[in-house]
Design an enzyme around this catalytic site. Structure first.
Site, PDB file in Angstrom:
ATOM      1  N   LYS A 108     -19.808  -4.468 -11.834  1.00 21.70           N
ATOM      2  CA  LYS A 108     -19.932  -4.897 -13.216  1.00 21.70           C
ATOM      3  C   LYS A 108     -19.074  -6.123 -13.531  1.00 21.70           C
ATOM      4  CE  LYS A 108     -17.299  -2.809 -15.938  1.00 21.70           C
ATOM      5  NZ  LYS A 108     -16.548  -1.974 -16.888  1.00 21.70           N
ATOM      6  N   THR A 109     -17.804  -6.038 -13.127  1.00 24.26           N
ATOM      7  CA  THR A 109     -16.899  -7.150 -13.414  1.00 24.26           C
ATOM      8  C   THR A 109     -17.362  -8.418 -12.702  1.00 24.26           C
ATOM      9  OG1 THR A 109     -15.139  -5.528 -13.527  1.00 24.26           O
ATOM     10  CG2 THR A 109     -14.477  -7.821 -13.469  1.00 24.26           C
ATOM     11  N   ASP A 156     -17.873  -6.184 -22.806  1.00 19.35           N
ATOM     12  CA  ASP A 156     -17.692  -5.219 -21.712  1.00 19.35           C
ATOM     13  C   ASP A 156     -17.567  -3.812 -22.305  1.00 19.35           C
ATOM     14  OD1 ASP A 156     -17.276  -4.260 -19.213  1.00 19.35           O
ATOM     15  OD2 ASP A 156     -15.187  -4.895 -19.059  1.00 19.35           O
ATOM     16  N   GLU A 157     -17.868  -2.800 -21.539  1.00 15.52           N
ATOM     17  CA  GLU A 157     -17.717  -1.400 -21.980  1.00 15.52           C
ATOM     18  C   GLU A 157     -18.367  -1.156 -23.343  1.00 15.52           C
ATOM     19  OE1 GLU A 157     -16.530   0.620 -19.844  1.00 15.52           O
ATOM     20  OE2 GLU A 157     -14.732  -0.145 -18.845  1.00 15.52           O
ATOM     21  N   GLN A 183     -20.419   6.963 -18.788  1.00 17.70           N
ATOM     22  CA  GLN A 183     -18.965   6.867 -18.733  1.00 17.70           C
ATOM     23  C   GLN A 183     -18.338   6.783 -20.115  1.00 17.70           C
ATOM     24  OE1 GLN A 183     -17.209   4.427 -15.439  1.00 17.70           O
ATOM     25  NE2 GLN A 183     -19.328   3.846 -15.120  1.00 17.70           N
ATOM     26  N   ARG A 208     -14.412   7.764  -9.150  1.00 19.37           N
ATOM     27  CA  ARG A 208     -13.288   6.882  -8.798  1.00 19.37           C
ATOM     28  C   ARG A 208     -13.076   6.872  -7.292  1.00 19.37           C
ATOM     29  NH1 ARG A 208     -13.970   3.967 -12.183  1.00 19.37           N
ATOM     30  NH2 ARG A 208     -15.777   5.291 -12.493  1.00 19.37           N
TER      31      ARG A 208
END
Length: 746
Positions: A34-35, A221-222, A252, A610
């Site tokens: 994503k980043t 973002d998010e 998430q 994670r």
DNA sequence: CTTAGACATATTTTT
DNA sequence: TATGTCTAAG
């Protein structure tokens, strides 16, 4: 150039990067890069489309994410260009805009920002004023309701109108007064930063227009974590050019309880019917085994809109391990033993491992077990630096220097260091100031300077208040007159913080706290290059918004202990999830509501995803909570993961290692535990011995186990495993962790 | 106004 | 268990 930017991207990632105009929704599964997409897209806009970096606005939720994006862009487009892009958290960006234009809303531009501690203090004052009982109306609960109201753009009047319950009516009264006091204190709370920005845009189209001109390309973002106010800010900014790019993952979303509104992401296509929706499903982080288990969990959820099908080329990998512990001690012991085993077998280093839990309370046992085993670790969270009492006290002075109307800070230090202004006097001061409609600082000035005014303070109280006022105005005079670090030095001397701390705390703790204050002072040196007038303001702002040293130091080779919430966005080769039990995950507080149970499921999902290579799911059948033994059923979520996807392990003949007599006290007091935390975090990098340092027969001493005799020693994977016979029994230790002291024979 | 002991209280916390 | 707040006495 195009080749460079797109080279290592998969097809959907490339689409996300190259779809330059119009609304785009990217649904990015965990570990899907994503980043990367975000940063490459920005670089693409600049390098390929010739867009002016000044026209790009990228919004994140954490400073850490903002920093990460900025750093990667430094590499992609160079620092000079990257510097021109606006990147920041919602709160930081809104603060900047408000400093510029908040006067149009009738407020001062030198406002201070209240954190949750300040909010709570202010609310307590409100409750006292309104004669309400803190027990019956817990400040935090009231603030929670107010926060939700603010996020929904409901002001005190509107809230009062719609109040249904008696409780809400009480809250309405608190809300009204709370907001008055914020304004009087020239302060904004975190929610206000967003809400006032929305107002600014709504009430002043010219200002919004200015930002339309300025920012033509928006990235968020998010997005699943945005609340209503943030949603409105984004919508307002995007309404003209509609070049809005949002990234998120509804699976998430774990902050609904803080006001995040999952509908924002679910309804994106409704808000922007022409939106392109891009799914990122290829995972670069985990093994297929881990993904399968995580996905099984999510597929069992009744609430799914954008179901993703994560896949990876990483291969199947190790089976996900399920461990049923007899109790919480067994659970942590299993984890620690497993970590030791992985290290001993060369399969992991301490820094590869993370232990995750639902509640902070669980960390204590983890910590003890790690200390006991001599494994270096570090606990994320706990008391943040800027939230420590001594730091907040000193900061309160600094904030008053910048803004004497800050009533929370004033109240905080009115009797620190002690100057004979007791509770009673403070209460009277507040009441008196209120009848006059004056901020506390002005009320003090009246007492000190205006002999004619009548007030209820005689003799001692009056003298003390007057002196306090003189101190504040003396300090306030210095604002902008000297370098920040000099100002702090002056302050520390003037009120003799050191002596105050040593009178309040004994030896070690006073040392600790005084060291913290000095650390604060050193942090101020960073601002030495700014103009003197702005140093203090910049410093305070950074502290308010950059919260903590939110950098998790991945360079120090230590086990990370962390809550599931805080773990979002991180990754570790080996992840241990603790307490996957009914009542803990899902947490008992979430059980009365379908949505919150599902949020717990997503929390577990976040934890599982994670993991890069190894994932351990642990639960205990028996757990002591609040001093009571509870029988805990394994979490319902574990039933959603088919047994074929996990490998259950059992340990035979497990026996908790008895605490060494006389040493448990070490873990008892928080001060001591703090000490341990620090030393273990600061442990030197692991040595990698070439040859054995220890030999059989040698006498050694261990910090916890005491003296012992080396029985055996051998080299393993760049470390030395030493078997030592201590008073109680033999133990195998790793030389690099155990920090054995070699004793001379004799 | 400060201090010691009683007593209730108990998630998660990007800013 | 361990923390913070309240209460009564110094």
């Amino acid at each position: 150039m195009t080749g460079d930017l797109l080279a290592n991207l998969n097809e959907p990632q490339q689409r996300a990067v190259t779809t330059v105009t119009g609304p785009v929704l990217v649904l990015a599964g965990p570990g899907s890069g994503k980043t990367r997409v975000l940063t490459h897209r920005i670089a693409y806009l600049i390098a390929e489309t010739g867009i002016d970096p000044l026209q790009i606005l990228a919004v994140t939720f954490t400073n850490k994410a903002a920093r990460e994006i900025r750093e990667r862009l430094n590499l992609l487009v160079g620092e000079t260009v990257a510097h021109e892009i606006t990147i920041g958290t919602f709160h930081a960006i809104c603060t900047r805009w408000l400093r510029r234009d908040i006067v149009h809303l009738g407020r001062e531009r030198d406002f201070v920002i209240y954190d949750s501690d300040d909010q709570e203090r202010l609310m307590k004052r409100v409750l006292r004023e309104l004669n309400l009982n803190e027990k019956q109306y817990p400040p935090r609960a009231i603030l929670g309701v107010i926060s939700r109201a603010k996020n929904e753009l409901v002001d005190p009047e509107a809230f009062a109108r719609t109040a249904r319950s008696y409780f809400d009516e009480i809250v309405a009264r608190c809300y009204t007064r709370y907001q008055q006091l914020l304004i009087e204190s020239n302060a904004l709370d975190f929610d206000d930063l967003l809400v006032e920005t929305v107002r600014l845009f709504q009430e002043h189209p010219a200002i919004l227009h200015h930002y339309h001109q300025r920012y033509r390309f928006l990235l968020v973002d998010e997005y699943q974590d945005t609340n209503r106010a943030q949603y409105l800010i984004v919508r307002a900014l995007a309404e003209r050019d509609r070049n809005l790019f949002v990234v998120g993952d509804e699976a998430q979303s774990i902050y609904a309880w803080r006001g995040a509104d999952i509908r924002n992401i679910l309804q994106f296509e409704h808000d922007y019917p022409d939106a392109r929706v891009i799914l990122l499903e290829q995972n670069y982080r985990s093994t297929q085994a881990i993904l399968d288990a995580a996905q099984a969990l999510m597929h069992a959820s009744p609430q799914r809109k954008y179901a993703k099908n994560l896949w990876t080329v990483n291969g199947k990998g190790e089976a996900v391990t399920l461990y049923e512990a007899s109790d919480e001690e067994d659970e942590v012991q299993f984890v620690v033993d497993e970590i030791l085993r992985l290290i001993a077998e060369g399969k992991a280093r301490p820094g590869d491992c993370a232990i995750m839990y639902r509640t902070n309370a669980q960390s204590r046992l983890v910590e003890e077990a790690l200390i006991h085993a001599g494994v270096p670790y570090y606990v994320v969270g706990g008391v943040r630096f800027y939230e420590r009492k001594e730091i907040k006290d000193v900061l309160a002075y600094l904030r008053l220097i910048a803004n004497p109307y800050d009533s929370v800070s004033l109240q905080r230090i009115i009797n620190w260091p002690g100057r004979g202004i007791g509770e009673r006097t403070v209460a009277e001061l507040i009441a008196w100031a209120r009848t006059l409609g004056l901020p506390l600082y002005q009320a003090l000035r009246e007492i000190a300077d205006n002999d004619a005014i009548s007030h209820p303070f005689g003799g001692r109280a009056r003298t003390a208040l007057t002196e306090f006022y003189r101190l504040l105005s003396e300090l306030h005079q210095l604002h902008g007159m000297m370098a920040l670090s000099d100002l702090i030095d002056y302050l520390l001397n003037r009120i003799d913080v050191r002596a105050t701390l040593y009178s309040e705390y004994d030896g070690d703790e006073a040392d600790d706290r005084w060291r913290n204050v000095q650390e604060l002072r050193n942090a101020a040196l960073k601002y030495v290059n700014l103009p003197v007038e702005t140093q203090l303001t910049a410093f305070l702002e950074e502290i308010a918004l950059v919260a903590d040293v939110d950098a998790i130091d991945r360079n120090s080779d230590t086990v990370t202990c962390i809550t599931l919430h805080q773990a979002k966005g991180l990754e570790f080769p080996c992840v241990f999830l603790l307490g996957i039990e009914e009542g803990l995950l899902p947490h008992s507080r979430s059980l009365d509501n379908r949505d919150s149970i599902e949020e717990e499921r997503r929390l577990l999902y976040v934890g599982m995803t994670r993991a890069q290579r190894r994932l351990y799911l642990c639960h205990a059948t028996k757990r002591t909570m609040f001093g009571r033994v509870n029988i805990g059923a394994r979490s319902r979520f574990l039933n959603d993961i088919p047994p074929t996807l996990v490998q259950q392990v059992h340990r035979r003949g497990y026996r908790a290692i008895p605490a060494v007599a006389g040493t448990t006290w070490q873990f008892r007091t928080s001060g001591q535990s703090e000490q341990n935390r620090r030393t273990s975090r600061n442990q030197a990098p692991l040595p990698t011995p070439q040859k054995a340092v220890f030999f059989p027969g040698q006498r050694v001493r261990h910090a916890t186990f005491g003296e012992g005799i080396v029985v055996d020693s051998r080299l393993i994977e760049g470390d030395e495993e030493v078997t030592v016979r201590f008073a109680d029994r033999e133990r195998r230790l790793l030389a690099s962790f155990a920090r054995l002291e070699q004793l001379r024979d004799g």
